[in-house]
Enzyme design. Sequence first.
Site, PDB file in Angstrom:
ATOM      1  N   THR A 194       2.266 -19.337 -20.026  1.00  0.00           N
ATOM      2  CA  THR A 194       2.628 -19.837 -18.696  1.00  0.00           C
ATOM      3  C   THR A 194       3.649 -18.924 -18.028  1.00  0.00           C
ATOM      4  OG1 THR A 194       2.301 -22.081 -19.523  1.00  0.00           O
ATOM      5  CG2 THR A 194       3.469 -21.848 -17.444  1.00  0.00           C
TER       6      THR A 194
ATOM      7  N   TYR B 122      -4.524 -31.242 -16.235  1.00  0.00           N
ATOM      8  CA  TYR B 122      -5.159 -31.797 -15.031  1.00  0.00           C
ATOM      9  C   TYR B 122      -6.213 -32.857 -15.336  1.00  0.00           C
ATOM     10  CZ  TYR B 122      -6.954 -32.145 -10.279  1.00  0.00           C
ATOM     11  OH  TYR B 122      -7.328 -32.634  -9.059  1.00  0.00           O
TER      12      TYR B 122
ATOM     13  N   TYR C  99      -0.352 -26.070 -28.331  1.00  0.00           N
ATOM     14  CA  TYR C  99       0.763 -26.043 -27.381  1.00  0.00           C
ATOM     15  C   TYR C  99       0.791 -27.362 -26.622  1.00  0.00           C
ATOM     16  CZ  TYR C  99       3.683 -24.247 -23.480  1.00  0.00           C
ATOM     17  OH  TYR C  99       4.659 -24.047 -22.537  1.00  0.00           O
TER      18      TYR C  99
ATOM     19  N   ARG D  63       3.675 -29.986 -17.881  1.00  0.00           N
ATOM     20  CA  ARG D  63       2.691 -29.178 -17.153  1.00  0.00           C
ATOM     21  C   ARG D  63       1.273 -29.740 -17.251  1.00  0.00           C
ATOM     22  NH1 ARG D  63       4.397 -24.294 -15.208  1.00  0.00           N
ATOM     23  NH2 ARG D  63       6.384 -23.477 -15.973  1.00  0.00           N
TER      24      ARG D  63
ATOM     25  N   LYS E  43       3.446 -25.377 -30.832  1.00  0.00           N
ATOM     26  CA  LYS E  43       4.583 -25.155 -29.942  1.00  0.00           C
ATOM     27  C   LYS E  43       4.824 -26.499 -29.250  1.00  0.00           C
ATOM     28  CE  LYS E  43       6.182 -22.635 -25.866  1.00  0.00           C
ATOM     29  NZ  LYS E  43       5.831 -21.705 -24.757  1.00  0.00           N
TER      30      LYS E  43
ATOM     31  N   ILE F   7       9.262 -20.517 -29.471  1.00  0.00           N
ATOM     32  CA  ILE F   7       8.658 -19.587 -28.523  1.00  0.00           C
ATOM     33  C   ILE F   7       9.457 -19.781 -27.247  1.00  0.00           C
ATOM     34  CG2 ILE F   7       6.621 -18.987 -27.171  1.00  0.00           C
ATOM     35  CD1 ILE F   7       4.938 -19.827 -29.609  1.00  0.00           C
TER      36      ILE F   7
END
Length: 292
Positions: free
Chosen positions: A46, A109, A135, A140, A164, A206
């Site tokens: 990202t 989404y 992840y 997000r 992550k 990360i």
Amino acid sequence: MQSLIGTGVALVTPFKKDFSVDTEALTRIVDYVIDGGVEYLVVLGTTAESATLSSEEKELVIATISAANKNRVPIVLGVGGNNTHKVVEELKTRDFTGFSAILSVSPYYNKPTQEGIYQHFKAVAEASPLPVILYNVPGRTSSNMLPSTVIRLANDFKNVIAIKEAAGDIVQAMKLIQHKPEGFLVISGDDMVTLPMVLAGGAGVISVIGEGFPKEFSEMVRLGLNRKVEEAYQLHYKLADAIDMIFEQGNPGGIKEVFKHLGLSENTVRLPLVNVDENLSNRIGDFIKKLN
């Protein structure tokens, strides 16, 4: 995957003022973070503004980072999306020479159920020629990958080797650490809670802040892994204000402002992102002067 214990950094994509990819700046940043002591690099996450990069630009970023790295540290490649079929096709057709693992974000989404998330990553795991780092970043994606789903994937697929975890929820992270299979890595995706996660049994981070201040942040993580708690927290609190600042007006606008002050790259971002305001830029600059 012992090579992924410690500090990985989610590399930015530096742009020139005309918005083209700045390969010279990217090379400088790779050298800067490796010289600063990070354990591995994460490409096209990202923070790289990968959503705004063309296919050709992505290949340029990969080639530039690979050449700059000179096989010094492992590289993880971001391969994810909310179209499972498209992700699987990339996994089946891409050349992964030089990469140690992939980082794959939970579908955004679409807002799938936990079963939908499981089936997505089942398809990813079965298609991937490399180890898979899950992840989870609900801020997000608009959906939280629950610990039960993560543990199910970790138990069912040997190549799902890490997560992550960026929910910003230390209790959720501790549940992952408590119930994970042996050898599975729980990696922080939230700079502010990295040290508590490491001390609870996490494998590292990360990081975004670790890209701007690699020496201090990677040393903090190593101290935490070695259970040198007081020394680690001294570094944590030394960097805490900077962590708040770089995310205050969005990522990677904040970390690119750090790089501008350090003389490593321009602060250019692509729309819909915009630069941080003058007030924040000045505060970031003041922090860097005091740190140095």
